[in-house]
Design a protein around this motif. Structure first.
Motif, PDB file in Angstrom:
ATOM      1  N   TYR A  14      51.164  12.542  39.370  1.00 15.44           N
ATOM      2  CA  TYR A  14      52.346  12.502  39.504  1.00 15.44           C
ATOM      3  C   TYR A  14      52.722  12.285  37.795  1.00 15.44           C
ATOM      4  O   TYR A  14      52.310  10.738  37.090  1.00 15.44           O
ATOM      5  N   SER A  15      53.630  12.777  37.635  1.00 19.75           N
ATOM      6  CA  SER A  15      53.691  11.427  35.747  1.00 19.75           C
ATOM      7  C   SER A  15      54.169  10.195  36.249  1.00 19.75           C
ATOM      8  O   SER A  15      55.483  11.003  36.567  1.00 19.75           O
ATOM      9  N   THR A  16      54.297   9.696  35.495  1.00 20.89           N
ATOM     10  CA  THR A  16      55.522   8.419  35.045  1.00 20.89           C
ATOM     11  C   THR A  16      56.360   8.893  33.940  1.00 20.89           C
ATOM     12  O   THR A  16      57.539   7.865  33.999  1.00 20.89           O
TER      13      THR A  16
END
Length: 89
Positions: A14-16
């Motif tokens: 899950y990319s920030t």
């Protein structure tokens, strides 16, 4: 003595990075929109085929059944391929 536990749960990437998430979402939307447009065009073409050829002779009916069978086989192949890709992500 300290015991370390190892998690066997799959890690989810899950990319920030907001830009990266938006680009991924935009790509998914475009893929969906393209697929939806193809489905609409196919449905409209099928409707025109049915409306404009009310009185088919036996050879035309047989040819139309063959075309429909090919379309269904192609749709099934695309569906199965997409599901396989989703499973292997």
């Amino acid at each position: 003595m300290m015991i370390q536990s190892q998690s066997t749960a799959p890690s989810i990437k899950y990319s920030t990075n907001v830009l990266e998430r938006r680009q991924r979402a935009a790509a998914e939307y475009l893929a969906w929109a393209d697929h939806h447009a193809q489905e609409v065009a196919r449905a409209e073409a099928a409707q025109v085929q049915l409306e404009s050829h009310q009185e088919l002779d036996q050879r035309s009916a047989s040819a139309q059944q063959t075309v429909w069978a090919r379309r269904r086989m192609h749709e099934k192949h695309l569906h199965d391929s997409a599901m396989a890709q989703l499973r292997h992500r």
